[in-house]
Design a protein around this motif. Structure first.
Motif, short mmCIF file in Angstrom:
data_model
loop_
_atom_site.label_atom_id
_atom_site.label_comp_id
_atom_site.label_asym_id
_atom_site.label_seq_id
_atom_site.Cartn_x
_atom_site.Cartn_y
_atom_site.Cartn_z
N ARG A 4 -13.44 -12.42 -13.05
CA ARG A 4 -13.79 -13.66 -13.74
C ARG A 4 -13.23 -14.84 -12.98
NH1 ARG A 4 -15.61 -14.16 -18.87
NH2 ARG A 4 -16.15 -16.16 -17.93
N ARG A 5 -13.97 -15.94 -12.98
CA ARG A 5 -13.47 -17.18 -12.39
C ARG A 5 -12.84 -18.01 -13.51
NH1 ARG A 5 -14.18 -19.60 -7.62
NH2 ARG A 5 -15.85 -18.12 -7.07
N LEU A 6 -11.51 -18.19 -13.44
CA LEU A 6 -10.77 -18.85 -14.50
C LEU A 6 -9.83 -19.91 -13.94
CD1 LEU A 6 -9.84 -15.62 -16.50
CD2 LEU A 6 -11.59 -17.29 -17.13
N ASN A 7 -9.55 -20.89 -14.77
CA ASN A 7 -8.65 -21.98 -14.37
C ASN A 7 -7.24 -21.66 -14.85
OD1 ASN A 7 -7.31 -24.33 -13.79
ND2 ASN A 7 -8.90 -25.68 -14.60
N VAL A 8 -6.44 -21.10 -13.97
CA VAL A 8 -5.07 -20.71 -14.30
C VAL A 8 -4.07 -21.71 -13.73
CG1 VAL A 8 -3.28 -18.96 -13.94
CG2 VAL A 8 -5.60 -18.26 -14.55
N GLU A 65 -10.30 -20.09 -10.01
CA GLU A 65 -10.17 -19.04 -8.99
C GLU A 65 -10.67 -17.73 -9.57
OE1 GLU A 65 -6.43 -18.67 -6.78
OE2 GLU A 65 -5.73 -20.44 -7.87
N LEU A 66 -10.98 -16.82 -8.66
CA LEU A 66 -11.38 -15.47 -9.08
C LEU A 66 -10.14 -14.63 -9.37
CD1 LEU A 66 -14.32 -14.57 -6.66
CD2 LEU A 66 -14.47 -15.05 -9.11
N TYR A 67 -10.18 -13.97 -10.50
CA TYR A 67 -9.10 -13.06 -10.89
C TYR A 67 -9.70 -11.77 -11.43
CZ TYR A 67 -5.94 -17.11 -10.91
OH TYR A 67 -5.20 -18.22 -10.56
N PHE A 68 -8.89 -10.72 -11.40
CA PHE A 68 -9.18 -9.55 -12.21
C PHE A 68 -8.54 -9.83 -13.57
CE2 PHE A 68 -9.44 -6.89 -8.17
CZ PHE A 68 -10.81 -6.73 -8.27
N ALA A 69 -9.36 -10.27 -14.53
CA ALA A 69 -8.85 -10.60 -15.85
C ALA A 69 -8.84 -9.36 -16.73
CB ALA A 69 -9.69 -11.70 -16.49
N GLU A 70 -7.75 -9.14 -17.44
CA GLU A 70 -7.68 -8.02 -18.36
C GLU A 70 -8.62 -8.31 -19.53
OE1 GLU A 70 -4.47 -5.66 -21.18
OE2 GLU A 70 -3.77 -7.21 -19.80
N PHE A 71 -9.62 -7.46 -19.71
CA PHE A 71 -10.62 -7.62 -20.76
C PHE A 71 -10.07 -6.92 -22.00
CE2 PHE A 71 -15.55 -7.63 -21.20
CZ PHE A 71 -15.44 -8.57 -22.21
N MET A 72 -9.65 -7.70 -23.00
CA MET A 72 -8.98 -7.13 -24.16
C MET A 72 -9.93 -6.89 -25.33
SD MET A 72 -5.46 -9.36 -23.93
CE MET A 72 -4.66 -8.47 -25.26
N VAL A 73 -10.84 -7.84 -25.59
CA VAL A 73 -11.80 -7.71 -26.68
C VAL A 73 -13.15 -8.25 -26.24
CG1 VAL A 73 -12.32 -8.24 -29.10
CG2 VAL A 73 -9.94 -8.10 -28.36
N GLN A 74 -14.22 -7.52 -26.60
CA GLN A 74 -15.60 -7.99 -26.34
C GLN A 74 -16.34 -8.06 -27.66
OE1 GLN A 74 -18.10 -5.35 -24.06
NE2 GLN A 74 -19.35 -7.03 -23.30
N GLY A 75 -16.92 -9.22 -27.96
CA GLY A 75 -17.66 -9.38 -29.20
C GLY A 75 -18.22 -10.79 -29.29
N MET A 76 -18.30 -11.31 -30.50
CA MET A 76 -18.74 -12.69 -30.69
C MET A 76 -17.75 -13.66 -30.06
SD MET A 76 -21.55 -12.19 -32.27
CE MET A 76 -22.02 -13.85 -32.80
N TYR A 121 -9.56 -12.52 -22.90
CA TYR A 121 -9.10 -12.09 -21.58
C TYR A 121 -7.64 -12.49 -21.41
CZ TYR A 121 -14.16 -12.27 -20.63
OH TYR A 121 -15.52 -12.12 -20.67
N CYS A 122 -6.99 -11.83 -20.46
CA CYS A 122 -5.60 -12.20 -20.14
C CYS A 122 -5.39 -12.08 -18.63
CB CYS A 122 -4.61 -11.29 -20.86
SG CYS A 122 -2.87 -11.69 -20.52
N VAL A 123 -4.73 -13.11 -18.06
CA VAL A 123 -4.35 -13.09 -16.65
C VAL A 123 -2.84 -13.34 -16.58
CG1 VAL A 123 -4.53 -14.25 -14.43
CG2 VAL A 123 -6.58 -13.87 -15.80
N ALA A 124 -2.11 -12.47 -15.91
CA ALA A 124 -0.67 -12.65 -15.71
C ALA A 124 -0.43 -13.28 -14.34
CB ALA A 124 0.05 -11.31 -15.81
#
Length: 396
Positions: free
Chosen positions: A86-90, A95-106, A110-113
């Motif tokens: 995912r491209r996220l503003n951290v 930037e591109l990160y491997f974001a931890e996908f925690m929940v998918q739904g409505m 995500y979480c980035v450390a």
């Protein structure tokens, strides 16, 4: 001798670091073309996983290191952590990160450390996003003030994003939200907003997966003291060899996601009664005098343990420091059948380092160990001690 032990300690730790390469766990990657490839993934810290994925495909000895964007996603087996590109503003710039996908739904979560912080991203179905930052370490008062101000602003934006679910908004009023609670907030939002009856997919929210595992150990051992002196020492070359049985308890915390097979141990060993004896013929004496040295002993130790390999039986090394307290000290000396000395004195204390090796085997969810160790104090005077021991452990 002190220098020798120091270099042994240093060399052992360097060897552990050089050999600690991977913490492989079964899983799979998803390529940018949508193909799924199974193999082993290096299960390290969340911060490291956000930057790279080290992968060994099944049937191949060659590993590959993927950066965010090189592959679409990767996941560990048994419902383990799931990371997506995912491209996220951290840090201020997307930037591109491997974001931890925690929940998918409505609402996706995500979480980035990164840099001792956790960045949680709430993404609504329409693409609107809000961020919540969890600082794992606060250095000073100004940091704490800035952190509180940032949290107030971020909580407000997250609540606005969740406004269609009153239950989810109420959930965000809790202080010090954990990962599990954040997952529950997003799940509550999905259940309130979703109109087609579908359930959201929770990929991983067990906080224990992010924490080192703590073991409680019980152990028993036999120790031989090849070198030992007392506070009542009168002769420079006087030595009291002896032996003792030990019982103890310890805590051990594994840090496999930092170094595979590595853990830190903290324990206490207790000998209710140890006995050493010594015979010496002094100048002018007619026969050797016989001396008995008795004491109880308490040893506290702190060190590291490194296991090698992935089989049923794992070789291991131990290294660390210890602190000894001898109590109930008593020395009795006999000469020609008569008691010449009978003296007691207060507790004595000294410290040193230990080095050992052995094997470990799994017993269900627990493990057992057998190891031999060498303990050596730093004190060259009356508290000088060298201990050789063999110990059996069982860990819960």
């Amino acid at each position: 001798m002190k220098k020798i032990f120091f270099f042994l300690l240093l060399g052992t730790m360097m060897s552990l670091q050089m050999r600690a390469q991977v913490n492989p766990k079964p899983g799979f990657i998803i390529t940018n073309h949508g193909d799924t490839i199974r193999g082993n993934i290096d299960f390290r810290t969340n911060e490291r996983l956000s930057r790279q994925c080290e992968f060994w495909a099944n049937g191949s000895n060659k590993g590959n290191t993927y950066k965010p964007g090189d592959i679409e996603a990767f996941r560990f087996d048994e419902g383990g952590k799931f990371f997506v590109t995912r491209r996220l503003n951290v840090t201020g710039e997307p930037e591109l990160y491997f974001a931890e996908f925690m929940v998918q739904g409505m609402m996706n979560l995500y979480c980035v450390a990164s840099d001792s912080k956790e960045y949680f991203f709430f993404e609504r179905e329409d693409g609107e996003m809000a961020q919540l930052t969890n600082r794992l370490a606060v250095r000073n008062m100004q940091d704490e003030i800035d952190n509180l101000q940032e949290k107030r602003e971020q909580y407000g934006k997250v609540k606005m994003l969740l406004k269609d679910s009153w239950k989810a908004v109420e959930g965000m009023n809790q202080k010090d939200l954990t990962r599990t609670k954040l997952v529950n907030v997003v799940r509550d939002y999905h259940n309130d907003v979703c109109t087609d009856g579908s359930t959201c997919m929770v990929y991983e929210y067990k906080e224990k997966a992010d924490k080192p595992k703590l073991h409680i150990k019980a152990f028993a051992g036999y120790a031989y003291y090849s070198q030992q002196k007392t506070e009542n020492q009168k002769l420079e070359d006087e030595n009291y060899p002896g032996s003792a049985f030990e019982l103890g308890l310890a805590l051990e915390m594994d840090f496999k996601r930092v170094m595979n097979g590595f853990s830190v141990e903290l324990g206490v060993a207790y000998s209710p009664k140890a006995k050493s004896e010594h015979d010496v013929l002094v100048l002018g004496g007619r026969e050797p005098s016989h001396t008995i040295y008795e004491m109880g002993r308490l040893i506290a130790y702190l060190g590291g343990v490194k296991c090698f390999g992935n089989g049923k039986w794992l070789p291991l090394v131990r290294v660390g420091g210890f602190y000894v307290s001898n109590f109930g000290n008593r020395e009795t000396r006999y000469y020609m059948g008569k008691k010449m000395i009978d003296v007691e004195w207060d507790n004595t204390r000294h410290s040193g380092v230990y080095l050992g090796g052995g094997v470990q085997t799994a017993i269900g969810k627990h493990y057992a160990r057998l190891h031999a160790d060498l303990y050596k104090t730093f004190d060259k005077s009356n508290n000088n001690m060298m201990k050789w021991g063999i110990t059996a452990e069982f860990a819960l």
